[in-house]
Scaffold this motif. Structure first.
Motif, PDB file in Angstrom:
ATOM      1  N   ARG A  99      56.140  11.560  28.039  1.00  0.00           N
ATOM      2  CA  ARG A  99      57.075  10.594  27.454  1.00  0.00           C
ATOM      3  C   ARG A  99      56.583   9.172  27.677  1.00  0.00           C
ATOM      4  O   ARG A  99      56.564   8.353  26.763  1.00  0.00           O
ATOM      5  CB  ARG A  99      58.457  10.777  28.092  1.00  0.00           C
ATOM      6  CG  ARG A  99      59.589  10.046  27.393  1.00  0.00           C
ATOM      7  CD  ARG A  99      60.875  10.030  28.236  1.00  0.00           C
ATOM      8  NE  ARG A  99      61.072  11.251  29.008  1.00  0.00           N
ATOM      9  CZ  ARG A  99      61.971  11.365  29.988  1.00  0.00           C
ATOM     10  NH1 ARG A  99      62.733  10.322  30.317  1.00  0.00           N
ATOM     11  NH2 ARG A  99      62.106  12.493  30.651  1.00  0.00           N
ATOM     12  N   GLU A 100      56.203   8.858  28.902  1.00  0.00           N
ATOM     13  CA  GLU A 100      55.665   7.543  29.263  1.00  0.00           C
ATOM     14  C   GLU A 100      54.563   7.734  30.298  1.00  0.00           C
ATOM     15  O   GLU A 100      54.635   8.646  31.138  1.00  0.00           O
ATOM     16  CB  GLU A 100      56.748   6.627  29.851  1.00  0.00           C
ATOM     17  CG  GLU A 100      57.852   6.209  28.887  1.00  0.00           C
ATOM     18  CD  GLU A 100      57.424   5.108  27.939  1.00  0.00           C
ATOM     19  OE1 GLU A 100      56.295   4.590  28.085  1.00  0.00           O
ATOM     20  OE2 GLU A 100      58.219   4.766  27.054  1.00  0.00           O
ATOM     21  N   TYR A 233      54.121   8.816  35.579  1.00  0.00           N
ATOM     22  CA  TYR A 233      54.401   9.303  34.226  1.00  0.00           C
ATOM     23  C   TYR A 233      55.679  10.129  34.218  1.00  0.00           C
ATOM     24  O   TYR A 233      56.216  10.506  35.273  1.00  0.00           O
ATOM     25  CB  TYR A 233      53.224  10.123  33.692  1.00  0.00           C
ATOM     26  CG  TYR A 233      52.873  11.339  34.525  1.00  0.00           C
ATOM     27  CD1 TYR A 233      53.411  12.584  34.229  1.00  0.00           C
ATOM     28  CD2 TYR A 233      51.996  11.248  35.610  1.00  0.00           C
ATOM     29  CE1 TYR A 233      53.095  13.703  34.985  1.00  0.00           C
ATOM     30  CE2 TYR A 233      51.673  12.358  36.376  1.00  0.00           C
ATOM     31  CZ  TYR A 233      52.227  13.586  36.053  1.00  0.00           C
ATOM     32  OH  TYR A 233      51.918  14.691  36.806  1.00  0.00           O
ATOM     33  N   GLN A 234      56.150  10.400  32.999  1.00  0.00           N
ATOM     34  CA  GLN A 234      57.349  11.206  32.804  1.00  0.00           C
ATOM     35  C   GLN A 234      57.025  12.378  31.882  1.00  0.00           C
ATOM     36  O   GLN A 234      56.292  12.203  30.897  1.00  0.00           O
ATOM     37  CB  GLN A 234      58.467  10.372  32.153  1.00  0.00           C
ATOM     38  CG  GLN A 234      58.943   9.198  32.979  1.00  0.00           C
ATOM     39  CD  GLN A 234      59.822   8.260  32.157  1.00  0.00           C
ATOM     40  OE1 GLN A 234      59.475   7.917  31.034  1.00  0.00           O
ATOM     41  NE2 GLN A 234      60.940   7.851  32.710  1.00  0.00           N
ATOM     42  N   ARG A 236      57.854  15.019  28.855  1.00  0.00           N
ATOM     43  CA  ARG A 236      58.572  14.753  27.599  1.00  0.00           C
ATOM     44  C   ARG A 236      60.060  15.050  27.741  1.00  0.00           C
ATOM     45  O   ARG A 236      60.894  14.323  27.215  1.00  0.00           O
ATOM     46  CB  ARG A 236      57.951  15.569  26.468  1.00  0.00           C
ATOM     47  CG  ARG A 236      56.618  15.002  25.984  1.00  0.00           C
ATOM     48  CD  ARG A 236      56.001  15.848  24.908  1.00  0.00           C
ATOM     49  NE  ARG A 236      55.643  17.176  25.389  1.00  0.00           N
ATOM     50  CZ  ARG A 236      54.952  18.066  24.686  1.00  0.00           C
ATOM     51  NH1 ARG A 236      54.532  17.747  23.457  1.00  0.00           N
ATOM     52  NH2 ARG A 236      54.669  19.249  25.193  1.00  0.00           N
ATOM     53  N   VAL A 237      60.408  16.125  28.423  1.00  0.00           N
ATOM     54  CA  VAL A 237      61.804  16.410  28.782  1.00  0.00           C
ATOM     55  C   VAL A 237      61.828  16.773  30.263  1.00  0.00           C
ATOM     56  O   VAL A 237      60.818  17.222  30.826  1.00  0.00           O
ATOM     57  CB  VAL A 237      62.420  17.544  27.926  1.00  0.00           C
ATOM     58  CG1 VAL A 237      62.488  17.144  26.471  1.00  0.00           C
ATOM     59  CG2 VAL A 237      61.632  18.834  28.075  1.00  0.00           C
ATOM     60  N   ARG A 238      62.964  16.615  30.880  1.00  0.00           N
ATOM     61  CA  ARG A 238      63.073  16.772  32.336  1.00  0.00           C
ATOM     62  C   ARG A 238      62.611  18.146  32.813  1.00  0.00           C
ATOM     63  O   ARG A 238      61.936  18.265  33.844  1.00  0.00           O
ATOM     64  CB  ARG A 238      64.530  16.532  32.755  1.00  0.00           C
ATOM     65  CG  ARG A 238      64.772  16.643  34.254  1.00  0.00           C
ATOM     66  CD  ARG A 238      66.220  16.351  34.580  1.00  0.00           C
ATOM     67  NE  ARG A 238      66.505  16.561  35.982  1.00  0.00           N
ATOM     68  CZ  ARG A 238      66.318  15.653  36.940  1.00  0.00           C
ATOM     69  NH1 ARG A 238      65.837  14.468  36.638  1.00  0.00           N
ATOM     70  NH2 ARG A 238      66.624  15.924  38.202  1.00  0.00           N
TER      71      ARG A 238
END
Length: 418
Positions: A99-100, A233-234, A236-238
């Motif tokens: 995601r980030e 980083y993250q 895309r979904v939890r």
């Protein structure tokens, strides 16, 4: 026929006739209810506090640092260190699997000075998406922009405590801060984060990572020019945190020439996994404490049953006399039902009220916002509902079962009982 007022009056007289026995029974139930609610509320306070602590670190963030790898592939002797780089960050971002992605350089040896005072917090070289990955609300001004990075501008965002130290009692935005003697314009001030007197995060300041690489790169032997302190980083979904870590490891390992299957080659912190672990721990604690509370309530219910059995046994002749002069089975059942329900209901409400008062005193003692890692305890609705339902059921059973047996007797048989 008796009205409800007469029945209630008889109930109160019966309870008052056995003051000590009734008091001890009610005290046991109130203590059990209060203890259960208080223990669960304290556990929920820890759960909420730990969740907030992790949320204050960042939003579903996974942090990765440089590590050590074998000097010779597939060998575990002669480990050599490696640093994460801007190239690694770019490769992760280009993969589209996150995601980030954010690169970060952190140094604590850069002198910070204004025309008024000096400060000594960390200097962070970072990117505009830092507030999206990490928790950093702004108080005044703005955060870094893409233009700041592209043009390598000498701009700085101050933490709340840094702004107070460098510009005491004065607005900071628009002023100049010297970093190792070079002027940087203040474009924003972050809001206070965290609890208590731990101001480490609030004394950090933020400049564009491109400016940091140009002016204050990480120094040392065999360290690349574009070395980063960490990549954060993250997924895309939890729920994809494990697959995101696997992808990040594969990218880093391929770029640095080692196997991604060696967990000792990576230094990382998965805040999502930590949050899930905290949740499991406190869920288990709630189940345990709830079980202890239910056992305590069950013991209180047994006390109510015992007191009602004794009460009915002592008053069997009274029941026979009342039936002989026309009392119905329903009116007799109603009297004992109300007596048991009154004992359980009043003692339960006292327990709930006492625990709520104690929670209020704890909250007032530690402050309304709690302390680091612990929120003020609060009444958990499901535990209060569980206590009330359990007490209601026990009260109904305690009142109706012994009374129904006595009321079923013929008046002559009841009068013969000793």
């Amino acid at each position: 026929m008796q009205n409800l007022g007469d029945t209630f009056g008889q109930v109160m007289r019966a309870i008052w006739a056995n003051k000590l026995r009734s008091f001890l029974t009610m005290f046991g139930i109130a203590w059990g209810v209060g203890s259960m609610l208080l223990l669960i509320s304290v556990g929920e306070g820890f759960r909420s506090g730990q969740h907030k602590e992790l949320a204050s670190v960042g939003n579903d963030v996974i942090m990765m640092w440089g590590g050590t790898i074998p000097a010779v592939p597939s060998q575990h002797t002669g480990m050599r260190p490696y640093n994460l780089t801007v190239g690694d960050e770019s490769a992760m971002r280009a993969s589209g699997s996150f995601r980030e992605v954010m690169g970060l350089i952190r140094r604590s040896d850069i002198k910070q000075q204004s025309q008024y005072q000096s400060a000594g917090g960390s200097v962070m070289g970072t990117e505009p998406n830092y507030p999206a990955v990490r928790f950093l609300p702004m108080s005044v001004g703005r955060f870094l922009t893409d233009g700041d990075l592209r043009d390598r501008r000498r701009v700085v965002v101050l933490g709340q405590k840094s702004a107070e130290l460098l510009f005491p009692g004065r607005p900071a935005v628009g002023e100049t801060v010297l970093l190792n003697g070079t002027g940087f314009q203040v474009v924003g001030v972050a809001a206070k984060t965290g609890h208590g007197n731990d101001d480490g995060w609030n004394q950090q300041i933020y400049i564009p990572v491109t400016t940091m690489l140009e002016m204050f790169p990480i120094k040392g032997e065999n360290i690349p020019q574009d070395a980063l302190s960490s990549i954060q980083y993250q997924p895309r979904v939890r729920g994809e945190n494990e697959s995101a870590k696997s992808m990040a490891r594969s990218i880093i390992a391929a770029r640095h020439g080692f196997s991604p299957d060696d967990p000792e080659s990576f230094e990382e912190w998965d805040t999502i996994k930590s949050d899930q672990m905290v949740g499991k721990i406190f869920t288990a604690m709630d189940i345990f404490l709830g079980g202890v509370g239910i056992v305590t309530l069950a013991l209180g219910a047994v006390g109510i049953v015992n007191i009602m059995l004794v009460s009915v046994s002592e008053r069997t002749r009274e029941i026979g006399l009342r039936k002989a002069i026309g009392a119905t089975k329903r009116s007799i059942l109603m009297q004992f039902f109300l007596e048991a329900l009154l004992l359980t209901g009043v003692s339960g409400l006292i327990g709930i009220g006492g625990s709520a008062l104690f929670m209020y005193l704890i909250s007032a003692a530690i402050g309304g916002k709690g302390v680091e890692g612990f929120d003020p305890p609060r009444l958990v609705p499901w535990s209060a509902a569980l206590a009330l339902i359990s007490l209601s059921v026990s009260g109904i059973l305690a009142g109706l079962y012994p009374a129904s047996k006595a009321a079923a007797l013929e008046p002559v048989e009841a009068l013969r009982r000793e």
